[in-house]
Design a protein around this motif. Structure first.
Motif, PDB file in Angstrom:
ATOM      1  N   ASN B  22       0.711  -1.128  -0.008  1.00 58.60           N
ATOM      2  CA  ASN B  22      -0.088  -0.114  -0.085  1.00 58.60           C
ATOM      3  C   ASN B  22       1.029   1.371  -0.073  1.00 58.60           C
ATOM      4  OD1 ASN B  22      -3.090  -0.189   0.060  1.00 58.60           O
ATOM      5  ND2 ASN B  22      -2.380  -1.726   1.575  1.00 58.60           N
ATOM      6  N   ALA B  23       2.059   1.172   0.726  1.00 54.55           N
ATOM      7  CA  ALA B  23       3.062   2.349   0.780  1.00 54.55           C
ATOM      8  C   ALA B  23       3.148   2.938  -0.798  1.00 54.55           C
ATOM      9  CB  ALA B  23       4.083   2.056   1.658  1.00 54.55           C
ATOM     10  N   VAL B  24       3.460   1.893  -1.386  1.00 55.73           N
ATOM     11  CA  VAL B  24       3.858   2.105  -2.785  1.00 55.73           C
ATOM     12  C   VAL B  24       2.691   2.218  -3.852  1.00 55.73           C
ATOM     13  CG1 VAL B  24       4.961   0.893  -4.826  1.00 55.73           C
ATOM     14  CG2 VAL B  24       5.992   0.379  -2.526  1.00 55.73           C
ATOM     15  N   VAL B  25       1.754   1.633  -3.750  1.00 55.66           N
ATOM     16  CA  VAL B  25       0.521   1.762  -4.562  1.00 55.66           C
ATOM     17  C   VAL B  25      -0.469   2.802  -4.245  1.00 55.66           C
ATOM     18  CG1 VAL B  25      -1.635   0.620  -5.741  1.00 55.66           C
ATOM     19  CG2 VAL B  25       0.625  -0.541  -5.409  1.00 55.66           C
ATOM     20  N   SER B  26      -0.813   3.058  -3.028  1.00 56.15           N
ATOM     21  CA  SER B  26      -1.625   4.029  -2.470  1.00 56.15           C
ATOM     22  C   SER B  26      -1.216   4.711  -1.251  1.00 56.15           C
ATOM     23  CB  SER B  26      -3.182   3.472  -2.206  1.00 56.15           C
ATOM     24  OG  SER B  26      -3.213   2.025  -2.402  1.00 56.15           O
ATOM     25  N   PRO B  27      -0.160   5.576  -1.453  1.00 54.78           N
ATOM     26  CA  PRO B  27       0.452   6.263  -0.427  1.00 54.78           C
ATOM     27  C   PRO B  27      -0.640   6.923   0.649  1.00 54.78           C
ATOM     28  CG  PRO B  27       1.402   6.812  -2.618  1.00 54.78           C
ATOM     29  CD  PRO B  27      -0.039   6.123  -2.721  1.00 54.78           C
ATOM     30  N   SER B 284      -9.084  -6.357   2.042  1.00 51.45           N
ATOM     31  CA  SER B 284     -10.327  -5.705   1.392  1.00 51.45           C
ATOM     32  C   SER B 284     -10.031  -4.369   1.055  1.00 51.45           C
ATOM     33  CB  SER B 284     -11.666  -5.809   2.231  1.00 51.45           C
ATOM     34  OG  SER B 284     -11.873  -7.060   2.609  1.00 51.45           O
ATOM     35  N   THR B 285      -9.558  -3.623   2.122  1.00 52.61           N
ATOM     36  CA  THR B 285      -9.527  -2.200   2.135  1.00 52.61           C
ATOM     37  C   THR B 285      -8.382  -1.682   0.866  1.00 52.61           C
ATOM     38  OG1 THR B 285      -9.995  -1.873   4.272  1.00 52.61           O
ATOM     39  CG2 THR B 285      -8.996  -0.176   3.417  1.00 52.61           C
ATOM     40  N   THR B 286      -7.306  -2.675   0.995  1.00 49.33           N
ATOM     41  CA  THR B 286      -6.110  -2.589  -0.046  1.00 49.33           C
ATOM     42  C   THR B 286      -7.024  -2.630  -1.501  1.00 49.33           C
ATOM     43  OG1 THR B 286      -4.584  -3.504   1.358  1.00 49.33           O
ATOM     44  CG2 THR B 286      -4.140  -3.551  -0.948  1.00 49.33           C
ATOM     45  N   ILE B 287      -7.806  -3.643  -1.490  1.00 52.42           N
ATOM     46  CA  ILE B 287      -8.299  -3.820  -2.949  1.00 52.42           C
ATOM     47  C   ILE B 287      -9.185  -2.816  -3.366  1.00 52.42           C
ATOM     48  CG2 ILE B 287      -9.918  -5.216  -4.270  1.00 52.42           C
ATOM     49  CD1 ILE B 287      -9.044  -7.816  -2.703  1.00 52.42           C
ATOM     50  N   LEU B 288      -9.939  -2.098  -2.283  1.00 50.91           N
ATOM     51  CA  LEU B 288     -10.753  -0.890  -2.860  1.00 50.91           C
ATOM     52  C   LEU B 288     -10.184   0.443  -3.088  1.00 50.91           C
ATOM     53  CD1 LEU B 288     -13.635  -1.119   0.115  1.00 50.91           C
ATOM     54  CD2 LEU B 288     -13.625  -1.760  -2.458  1.00 50.91           C
ATOM     55  N   MET B 289      -8.844   0.488  -2.402  1.00 47.74           N
ATOM     56  CA  MET B 289      -7.882   1.681  -2.742  1.00 47.74           C
ATOM     57  C   MET B 289      -7.027   1.611  -3.859  1.00 47.74           C
ATOM     58  SD  MET B 289      -7.551   3.263   1.133  1.00 47.74           S
ATOM     59  CE  MET B 289      -6.755   4.656   0.278  1.00 47.74           C
ATOM     60  N   ALA B 290      -6.771   0.472  -4.262  1.00 43.57           N
ATOM     61  CA  ALA B 290      -5.588   0.212  -5.253  1.00 43.57           C
ATOM     62  C   ALA B 290      -6.013   0.687  -6.590  1.00 43.57           C
ATOM     63  CB  ALA B 290      -5.193  -1.152  -5.193  1.00 43.57           C
ATOM     64  N   GLN B 291      -5.094   1.244  -7.296  1.00 43.87           N
ATOM     65  CA  GLN B 291      -5.322   2.013  -8.633  1.00 43.87           C
ATOM     66  C   GLN B 291      -4.254   1.497  -9.700  1.00 43.87           C
ATOM     67  OE1 GLN B 291      -7.597   4.982  -9.799  1.00 43.87           O
ATOM     68  NE2 GLN B 291      -8.384   3.330  -8.287  1.00 43.87           N
ATOM     69  N   PHE B 292      -4.649   0.924 -10.529  1.00 43.09           N
ATOM     70  CA  PHE B 292      -3.642   0.444 -11.550  1.00 43.09           C
ATOM     71  C   PHE B 292      -3.802   1.155 -12.869  1.00 43.09           C
ATOM     72  CE2 PHE B 292      -4.057  -2.931  -8.618  1.00 43.09           C
ATOM     73  CZ  PHE B 292      -2.481  -2.932  -8.220  1.00 43.09           C
ATOM     74  N   GLY B 293      -2.826   1.939 -13.197  1.00 44.47           N
ATOM     75  CA  GLY B 293      -3.126   2.735 -14.553  1.00 44.47           C
ATOM     76  C   GLY B 293      -4.429   3.576 -14.586  1.00 44.47           C
ATOM     77  N   GLY B 294      -4.751   4.159 -13.219  1.00 39.14           N
ATOM     78  CA  GLY B 294      -5.866   5.155 -13.214  1.00 39.14           C
ATOM     79  C   GLY B 294      -7.345   4.518 -13.202  1.00 39.14           C
ATOM     80  N   ARG B 295      -7.150   3.131 -12.941  1.00 40.89           N
ATOM     81  CA  ARG B 295      -8.426   2.244 -12.831  1.00 40.89           C
ATOM     82  C   ARG B 295      -8.305   1.599 -11.594  1.00 40.89           C
ATOM     83  NH1 ARG B 295     -11.571   1.100 -16.821  1.00 40.89           N
ATOM     84  NH2 ARG B 295     -11.655   2.088 -18.644  1.00 40.89           N
ATOM     85  N   SER B 296      -9.552   1.414 -11.066  1.00 40.32           N
ATOM     86  CA  SER B 296      -9.935   0.271  -9.789  1.00 40.32           C
ATOM     87  C   SER B 296      -9.665  -0.985 -10.130  1.00 40.32           C
ATOM     88  CB  SER B 296     -11.155   0.631  -9.231  1.00 40.32           C
ATOM     89  OG  SER B 296     -11.481   2.041  -8.965  1.00 40.32           O
ATOM     90  N   VAL B 297      -9.374  -1.717  -9.318  1.00 37.54           N
ATOM     91  CA  VAL B 297      -9.184  -3.358  -9.662  1.00 37.54           C
ATOM     92  C   VAL B 297     -10.606  -3.832 -10.055  1.00 37.54           C
ATOM     93  CG1 VAL B 297      -9.188  -5.612  -8.397  1.00 37.54           C
ATOM     94  CG2 VAL B 297      -7.753  -3.504  -7.841  1.00 37.54           C
TER      95      VAL B 297
END
Lengths: 340, 333
Positions: B22-27, B284-297
């Protein structure tokens, strides 16, 4: 290790007690949960008029206020028209619906109304109904069969159109630019797929509008709140509007927005679909901006179709229920007339 | 205790990895600020949203350690919310609503325990009965509708209140964890439960009251499930009998397993179950917050990702697999 006597059978007296208890539990459970034709769940709603039309109705269950409103609408309309309605609640199981339809066929009903829980697996039982010459009216969800003539007609809302209407309202309210987050329904369910598709179609002409987050809130308040909390933190200050696939998730999102110290309906616009009472209350309170109705009151349309089918008239394959858009300007006027 | 420490290593390592991701993907995951009089941060959200599963996992640890299982906890949660909402409708005080709901849930736990200890019904069957019937009971209480709690009600403090900046559900879960740890370590309850789950015959010959011990575990489970249901209902200010606690019994069992307590009973670790529950909610929270190329999982992947992570943690915990890997490495060398 001498573990002959297992943990669960110790001494004769306890064994007898246990078996009596298990058997009685099983009987109660079977009666309440398994048998769609059991007396508790199956009932004739109207009197003993021998010439009355007999219609069987296989309902999915009572999992939401939307579905209870649909059941009530069909029961009330049957009573109004003096129709002998045989009602069966499938408790969320397709096998119970198939059993119910078989029993309707055996009872020689005049027509069958079916709210199918899933799309597939209906071919054999619909063929039997077709062979017996009983028209089948599908309500609120379609089925996948090789031959469309196995059912008479499908009465349902157009979920894609609902999504499009929500998008058009929101695009207009945003003035053509803004960031939207989307709360999707249960993955794979028809309303979630179609409402997403319709919404994307609706915002496509507006280049300034983007969906910046999209995740599933599984159609529930709790998940809607949880997802919105995460969105608010992962895109702080960037969210202009929320699009929720149903009202319950929107109501959860409203709480998350309030907890973040923002004003729902003002700082962040919210539009959802279904038109349940809670949504109207939220609109009157100024917290929800718009809801697109998904009308569950299918009773009148269903029995119009039954009457025509029994009279031998041909019906259109799809009868689309007309859904309307409500926003804060009309919410206070219509809230008292809402039936669900 | 080196043994219990080694069991704790893997869930904690997985949790640390998840946080690093998360520190890397969603600071913004580690961003901490005050909003509406309480600390706001995805980290706090994890504890807040995870509180119901945390409470369930605590009780489930005791039940599993005593050689049982409880599938009914999700349904009992729904009953708790339904009872509380109905009592509140009569203009009764929040305390009365909480007391009524907890009393009903304690009775539900005792019912499970009595079926298992005195009627000899296998735990999986006994609790399956309440799992199916319990949700039906909750739906009967609410007429299948979502019952909304009045906005000003003191009851809502359970879900949305805060003390010292920490949300009430987090405090409730931590308090329950503290109380339970004290109960199992300062009294003989923990020892009795491990003994009963480890070897029932031997415990009986040693003069231990096997039935009462099991009954106590199920009673505590009922109470904690009731507490989880109250937190859940107060959080959304409504009793949603159809969805409250749905499938959470599985999350709770998973948390216990990840935490290193064996499903066969015996030794248990409340701390491990806590770590397991926090890991599940972080995921669960990680999946909700993560963004890949401006898109949600993509939502279809949510459960697949969860399953993959849980599988990896379980494989890491397997000593057989570790031994196998070591042997292959030695063979290669």
């Amino acid at each position: 290790m001498p573990r002959v006597a297992s943990t669960f059978t110790c001494g004769p007296s306890r064994g007898v007690f246990a078996s009596v208890l298990i058997v009685s539990c099983a009987v109660v459970a079977a009666c309440v949960f398994a048998l769609p034709g059991c007396s508790k769940k199956s009932s004739s709603d109207s009197g003993s008029d021998p010439k009355a039309l007999i219609v069987g109705f296989s309902q999915i269950g009572a999992e939401s206020s939307w579905r209870t409103a649909e059941t009530k609408s069909i029961r009330d309309e049957a009573k109004k028209r003096g129709i002998d309605l045989r009602f069966s609640d499938a408790q969320q199981k397709q096998e119970n619906q198939i059993k119910a339809i078989n029993s309707f066929i055996a009872q020689k009903v005049d027509a069958i109304i079916l709210a199918p829980i899933v799309e597939t697996g209906w071919e054999p039982v619909l063929k039997q109904a077709f062979a017996a010459g009983i028209p089948v009216i599908l309500v609120d969800r379609g089925v996948k069969v090789s031959d469309d003539s196995l059912y008479t007609s499908l009465i349902a809302s157009d979920f894609v159109a609902e999504g499009r209407m929500a998008a058009e309202w929101l695009a207009n309210a945003l003035g053509g630019t803004g960031n939207i987050v989307e709360l999707q329904g249960t993955p794979g369910s028809a309303p979630a797929i179609d409402r997403k598709k319709g919404f994307e179609e609706g915002i496509a002409p507006h280049e300034g509008i983007r969906i910046i987050r999209s995740q599933t809130g599984e159609f529930t308040r709790a998940k809607g709140k949880e997802v919105m909390e995460a969105f608010l933190k992962s895109a702080p200050g960037q969210i202009n509007a929320v699009y929720a696939h149903n009202d319950d998730m929107a109501l959860g999102a409203i709480q998350a927005i309030e907890d973040a110290g923002l004003k729902p309906g003002k700082d962040i616009l919210i539009v959802s679909i279904d038109g349940v009472r809670g949504a109207f209350e939220a609109m009157v309170a100024g917290k929800l901006n718009c809801t697109v109705e998904c009308n569950p009151l299918l009773g009148p349309a269903a029995f119009d179709a039954v009457a025509k089918a029994v009279a031998g008239e041909t019906l259109p394959k799809n009868i689309v229920v007309q859904d309307r858009v409500f926003d804060q300007s009309t919410a206070a006027e219509v809230i008292d007339s809402r039936e669900y | 205790m080196p043994d219990s420490m080694s069991r704790l290593v893997w869930p904690l390592a997985a949790l640390a990895l998840l946080l690093a991701f998360n520190a890397v993907v969603s600071p913004s995951f580690f961003h901490l600020h005050f909003a509406e009089g309480r600390l706001a941060s995805p980290l706090i959200d994890v504890l807040n949203q995870g509180a119901p599963v945390l409470l369930l996992a605590l009780g489930m640890t005791l039940v599993i350690a005593a050689g049982g299982i409880d599938l009914s906890v999700g349904a009992v949660m729904a009953i708790a919310g339904a009872v509380a909402a109905r009592v509140l409708e009569t203009d009764a005080s929040a305390a009365a609503a909480v007391a009524a709901a907890l009393a009903v849930c304690l009775a539900a736990g005792l019912w499970n325990g009595l079926l298992i200890t005195f009627a000899g019904v296998p735990p999986i069957v006994a609790t399956l009965i309440l799992m199916v019937a319990g949700r039906g009971i909750a739906q009967l209480i609410t007429d299948g509708q979502i019952i909304t709690v009045e906005p000003g009600s003191a009851f809502l403090a359970i879900g949305r209140g805060a003390l010292l900046g920490l949300p009430a559900p987090v405090l409730i879960a931590l308090a329950a964890a503290g109380a339970l740890s004290a109960a199992v370590r300062l009294t003989s309850l923990g020892l009795f439960i491990e003994s009963v789950g480890g070897n029932e015959e031997a415990s009986r010959h040693a003069g231990l009251d096997v039935r009462s011990t099991r009954l106590a575990a199920y009673a505590i489970m009922g109470l904690l499930a009731g507490l989880a249901g109250l937190v859940d209902a107060a959080d959304i200010a409504a009793a949603d009998a159809n969805n409250s606690g749905l499938y959470l019994e599985l999350d709770a069992i998973l948390a216990v397993v990840i935490g290193g307590t064996a499903l066969t009973g015996g030794r248990f670790s409340l701390l491990g179950s806590l770590a397991g529950a926090i890991l599940i909610q972080s995921l669960s929270t990680t999946i909700l917050m993560a963004q890949f190329g401006g898109r949600s999982v993509p939502v279809e992947l949510n459960l697949v990702i969860k399953a993959a992570v849980v599988l990896i943690v379980c494989l890491l915990q397997s000593s057989e697999l570790r031994r196998l890997l070591l042997r292959t490495r030695r063979a290669v060398a």
